[in-house]
Every structure is written in C-alpha cells, then in structure tokens.
Design a protein around this motif. Structure first.
Motif, PDB file in Angstrom:
ATOM      1  N   ASN A  60       0.889  -1.786  -0.104  1.00  0.00           N
ATOM      2  CA  ASN A  60       0.388  -0.384  -0.258  1.00  0.00           C
ATOM      3  C   ASN A  60       0.551   1.525   0.307  1.00  0.00           C
ATOM      4  O   ASN A  60       0.653   2.692  -0.420  1.00  0.00           O
ATOM      5  N   CYS A  61       1.954   1.238   0.472  1.00  0.00           N
ATOM      6  CA  CYS A  61       2.979   2.138   0.703  1.00  0.00           C
ATOM      7  C   CYS A  61       3.009   2.579  -0.894  1.00  0.00           C
ATOM      8  O   CYS A  61       3.738   3.838  -1.400  1.00  0.00           O
ATOM      9  N   ILE A  62       3.491   2.133  -1.483  1.00  0.00           N
ATOM     10  CA  ILE A  62       3.914   2.034  -3.112  1.00  0.00           C
ATOM     11  C   ILE A  62       2.198   2.120  -3.964  1.00  0.00           C
ATOM     12  O   ILE A  62       2.877   3.380  -4.733  1.00  0.00           O
ATOM     13  N   LEU A  63       1.587   1.862  -3.420  1.00  0.00           N
ATOM     14  CA  LEU A  63       0.386   2.416  -4.296  1.00  0.00           C
ATOM     15  C   LEU A  63      -0.026   3.331  -4.276  1.00  0.00           C
ATOM     16  O   LEU A  63      -0.276   4.116  -4.810  1.00  0.00           O
ATOM     17  N   THR A  64       0.069   3.724  -2.751  1.00  0.00           N
ATOM     18  CA  THR A  64      -0.476   5.058  -2.638  1.00  0.00           C
ATOM     19  C   THR A  64       1.255   6.497  -2.571  1.00  0.00           C
ATOM     20  O   THR A  64       0.934   7.873  -2.471  1.00  0.00           O
ATOM     21  N   ASP A  65       1.812   5.320  -2.819  1.00  0.00           N
ATOM     22  CA  ASP A  65       3.029   6.612  -2.736  1.00  0.00           C
ATOM     23  C   ASP A  65       3.552   7.033  -1.951  1.00  0.00           C
ATOM     24  O   ASP A  65       3.854   8.382  -1.412  1.00  0.00           O
ATOM     25  N   THR A  66       3.832   6.488  -0.679  1.00  0.00           N
ATOM     26  CA  THR A  66       4.175   7.020   0.637  1.00  0.00           C
ATOM     27  C   THR A  66       4.582   6.524   1.254  1.00  0.00           C
ATOM     28  O   THR A  66       5.270   4.820   0.858  1.00  0.00           O
ATOM     29  N   PRO A  67       6.012   6.994   2.172  1.00  0.00           N
ATOM     30  CA  PRO A  67       6.698   6.128   2.878  1.00  0.00           C
ATOM     31  C   PRO A  67       6.413   5.223   3.563  1.00  0.00           C
ATOM     32  O   PRO A  67       5.604   5.032   4.825  1.00  0.00           O
ATOM     33  N   THR A  68       7.626   4.152   4.462  1.00  0.00           N
ATOM     34  CA  THR A  68       7.553   3.107   4.716  1.00  0.00           C
ATOM     35  C   THR A  68       7.552   3.407   6.129  1.00  0.00           C
ATOM     36  O   THR A  68       8.552   4.804   6.173  1.00  0.00           O
ATOM     37  N   THR A  69       6.769   2.748   7.457  1.00  0.00           N
ATOM     38  CA  THR A  69       7.176   3.026   8.474  1.00  0.00           C
ATOM     39  C   THR A  69       8.848   2.672   8.992  1.00  0.00           C
ATOM     40  O   THR A  69       9.464   2.354  10.286  1.00  0.00           O
ATOM     41  N   VAL A  70       9.071   1.130   8.111  1.00  0.00           N
ATOM     42  CA  VAL A  70       9.908   0.508   8.202  1.00  0.00           C
ATOM     43  C   VAL A  70      11.382   0.366   7.436  1.00  0.00           C
ATOM     44  O   VAL A  70      11.669  -0.476   6.597  1.00  0.00           O
ATOM     45  N   PRO A  71      12.017   1.902   7.083  1.00  0.00           N
ATOM     46  CA  PRO A  71      12.772   1.643   6.526  1.00  0.00           C
ATOM     47  C   PRO A  71      13.831   1.549   6.174  1.00  0.00           C
ATOM     48  O   PRO A  71      14.867   0.956   7.750  1.00  0.00           O
ATOM     49  N   GLY A  72      14.805   1.690   5.730  1.00  0.00           N
ATOM     50  CA  GLY A  72      16.434   1.123   5.577  1.00  0.00           C
ATOM     51  C   GLY A  72      16.816   1.922   5.992  1.00  0.00           C
ATOM     52  O   GLY A  72      17.529   0.985   6.788  1.00  0.00           O
ATOM     53  N   GLU A  73      16.751   2.879   6.531  1.00  0.00           N
ATOM     54  CA  GLU A  73      17.938   3.886   7.392  1.00  0.00           C
ATOM     55  C   GLU A  73      17.568   3.670   9.185  1.00  0.00           C
ATOM     56  O   GLU A  73      18.405   3.423   9.413  1.00  0.00           O
ATOM     57  N   MET A  74      16.542   2.791   9.632  1.00  0.00           N
ATOM     58  CA  MET A  74      15.747   1.695  10.587  1.00  0.00           C
ATOM     59  C   MET A  74      16.038   0.887  10.655  1.00  0.00           C
ATOM     60  O   MET A  74      17.239   0.935  11.507  1.00  0.00           O
ATOM     61  N   GLY A  75      17.160   0.519   9.664  1.00  0.00           N
ATOM     62  CA  GLY A  75      17.161  -0.958   9.281  1.00  0.00           C
ATOM     63  C   GLY A  75      19.042  -0.665   9.789  1.00  0.00           C
ATOM     64  O   GLY A  75      20.100  -1.948  10.203  1.00  0.00           O
ATOM     65  N   MET A  76      19.783   0.188   8.991  1.00  0.00           N
ATOM     66  CA  MET A  76      20.734   0.699   9.572  1.00  0.00           C
ATOM     67  C   MET A  76      21.320   1.107  10.871  1.00  0.00           C
ATOM     68  O   MET A  76      22.001   0.816  11.118  1.00  0.00           O
ATOM     69  N   ARG A  77      20.171   2.160  11.662  1.00  0.00           N
ATOM     70  CA  ARG A  77      20.551   2.399  12.650  1.00  0.00           C
ATOM     71  C   ARG A  77      20.763   1.583  13.492  1.00  0.00           C
ATOM     72  O   ARG A  77      21.535   1.240  14.200  1.00  0.00           O
TER      73      ARG A  77
END
Length: 400
Positions: free
Chosen positions: A348-365
């Motif tokens: 749904n983030c892809i379909l609505t072009d909204t950011p995921t709340t578990v992004p790569g930046e969180m994984g990197m952190r």
C-alpha cells in the motif's frame, strides 16, 4: 561480505535458507506501515499485477530464497494478503523450484535461479523482491533487485555492516524504488500496544525495560552458527528483536550501550559466533533497557516498568501465540497474521506513494547499534551512540 568455499547454489542446495522508527497507530484493528496517508486500500478483486488499475492492483512479490521462513511463513501469508500476491520465486535448487511452481501455480517465466536473477528486470509481473537469504547475502541481492527496477523488502538484520546498509539505501534511492526491512512486529497489535503504553506514558515514565530473546540453535540452519556464507549469531538473529522492542517501547534511540558476551559452553558449536550477549541500552532521560540474547537458552519477553505500573509481553516476538499483561490486567488482543499485514502495508505504501515506517534507515540504525554492542563487549567500555549512529531516523511515535 563473508567469503565462503561454497557457491550460493551449493549453499542453498546443501543447507536451505531461513529468515530470520515510526509506525503511526491509528487503532489496533487496521493496517499500519505508511506515513501520513491511510494504508487501508483494498485490492481483493485484483488478479493481475500487469493491469494499471491504481490502488485496486495487487502487486507481485518474488521470494528470493525458499528456506524455512519463506516456506513456513511468507508463502502462507501471501495467500492472506489483500494488496499483493506471490508472483515468483528465486532458488538455487531445481527440486524446490518445481515444488513451488506446482503448489502455487507459478509460471516458468517467473522462476529464477541465482545466475538468472537479474533477468527479473524484464518481468512486469514482479513488483516487489523479498530478500529472504542468509544475512551476508542481503546487501548483494537488495542492490541487484533495485538495479533491476524492483521495490525491495529485506529481512532483518539489514546487512552485516552499516557500510553495506548505506549501499543498499543508495541503490534503492538511485533506482527510485522503496526499501523496507522485515520488521513484522511493527504491524502486530500486542507490540503496537507496548508502543502506545510506553510512548504515551500511560502508566507514567518508563524507567526500565527488560527485553530477552533466546533459542536453542542446532545445525539445521548452519549459517546461523557461522557456517556456509556465515553472518549469523544470536545478536543479529534474535537479539535484534530486543533492540527493536526496547526502542519502540521507549520511543527513543539510546545514547550509549554497554555489553558483555556470555561464556562459551560449547566451543565446537560456538567457534564462529557468540553464544550469547547481555547488553544495556541507556537513554537520555536516565532510563535503561536490560537486554539479553542467546543461542543456548530459551526466553522470550518484552517488559516495561513505569512509574505507575508495568506492562509486558511473554512471549513477545513469536510468529503467533503472543500474550500480554499489565499491572491492571491482561491484554485482550487477538493474534493476527503478522507477515500478511507487513507485506500489505508495504504494498500500500507503493500503491499510494507514501513512505514505509520500517525503512532502510531504520535497518541501518539497528546495524550501527549492533556494531556498537559488539564494540562495547570487545572493549569492556561504554560506547556512546553519537559516535556510532550515522542515521537518526525519526523515533517511533505512537498515537491514540
């Protein structure tokens, strides 16, 4: 990345693969995972990933690695999703390819091996690549998927090093594709309730968190013990849930960490990875999270002790059967298909072009924090996270 005498295909054929801050809570009954806009869009009536029908379109998911997690969790979950479907598979084992083709009615053109993987770029049936490989292979296949023009879900831990995490983030940004990390518990109602109770200080300030996760690890998945392509160990594998749980319950990133490795009781089994580790996260307001993880024990708990009471999950991190209790009584919360909610949220983030709340930046952190924990354990000193964290994504904020 770890060097191995085995090829990827040899590793997969011989051993199989196994898997294994910011959710907005708009009520425990819905889907979560996109920022700002609602992720309630349904795609139940869609049947093709090639039809351009906007939010009514089901997105095609290709699973990369058909080990225990893909077989036991992700494939069954994809039969329950509303916004995505199983469209393809990537495996180095021909017998597995045939089995999955027959079981899930996957056409030959949507079945790849590790040599033909890059040809996925030419397949419009596949929108999302889900990387479900041993840890040391996450970076390579996330980057290759992005270069192939696909959105990516990567299992946790995101990679073995923060440098690899940055390369993954950069590759997805360059390709203008979304990257999400497989933090399924951000979409699970018991853990969402821990976020709400802790971050909103429902029982007052949280002074102490106890987060524990351990399992008795055998040789059924040798990479967890450093075999094959390596990249295992309990801290990266199951201890990351403690790290995550403490941060999203408190709603803060720690300012310092201390750690101590467990004594090795089985030198043969734990010759390449730690047997276990105790670590403490220290927060700016003086509160702490006491965490521990092991491959030679069994425990599964997330507990918060606040000024006016306590709340906990035990078990906290399993795929099902989670149970919660507070000083005021039991949590009356239903268990849900975690992975289905996770994948639907990303679709749904892809379909609505909204950011995921578990992004790569969180994984990197989290990988940076794991690096800090290993550094603290090795040196016996407190490690300040300001010297470690290169990315400070928004801390997870819950709202009523």
């Amino acid at each position: 990345m770890d060097q191995s005498p085995f090829s990827r295909r040899d590793f997969i054929q011989r051993f199989g693969t196994a898997a294994l801050v910011a959710p907005s809570l708009a009520g425990l009954g819905g889907l979560y995972g996109c920022g700002n806009k609602s992720s309630e869009s349904s795609a139940e009536s869609a049947t093709s990933t090639t039809s351009a029908t906007g939010s009514e379109r089901k997105l095609g998911v290709a699973l990369v690695g058909l080990g225990l997690y893909s077989e036991g969790q992700l494939a069954p979950a994809l039969e329950k999703t509303k916004s995505c479907r199983l469209a393809g598979v990537v495996t180095g084992t021909p017998d597995k390819a045939q089995k999955w083709k027959e079981k899930y009615n996957i056409p030959d053109k949507n079945v790849y091996n590790y040599q033909t993987f890059d040809q996925i770029a030419d397949n419009p049936d596949i929108d999302i690549v889900y990387v479900v490989l041993p840890n040391s292979m996450h970076a390579e296949y996330t980057i290759r998927a992005a270069k192939a023009g696909k959105h990516v879900i990567c299992e946790k831990p995101m990679a073995l090093t923060s440098a690899d995490c940055q390369k993954m983030i950069d590759a997805c940004k360059q390709a203008n594709k979304k990257l999400s990390i497989g933090y399924r518990l951000h979409f699970e109602p018991h853990n969402q309730e821990m976020m709400r109770l802790g971050q909103q200080e429902v029982m007052g300030k949280v002074n102490k968190i106890i987060a524990q996760n351990a399992q008795k690890q055998e040789n059924d998945t040798p990479w967890r013990l450093g075999g094959g392509v390596g990249g295992g160990g309990p801290l990266r594998d199951v201890g990351i849930y403690c790290l995550q749980g403490a941060i999203y319950t408190k709603g803060q990133v720690p300012i310092a960490v201390t750690a101590k490795l467990h004594p090795v009781t089985d030198p043969e089994k734990f010759s390449k990875v730690e047997e276990g580790v105790d670590f403490q996260l220290q927060f700016a307001d003086g509160s702490v999270a006491d965490c521990k993880t092991s491959y030679n024990d069994k425990y599964n708990q997330l507990r918060a002790e606040a000024a006016k009471g306590w709340f906990e999950l035990s078990p906290a991190y399993q795929y099902d059967g989670l149970k919660g209790e507070t000083s005021q009584g039991k949590m009356d919360i239903e268990n849900v298909p975690q992975q289905a909610r996770q994948m639907d949220a990303f679709a749904n983030c892809i379909l609505t072009d909204t950011p995921t709340t578990v992004p790569g930046e969180m994984g990197m952190r989290d990988v940076q924090l794991i690096e800090a924990i290993f550094q603290a354990a090795k040196t016996g000193t407190k490690v300040s996270t300001k010297d470690v964290l290169q990315v400070l994504d928004p801390t997870p904020k819950a709202r009523a």
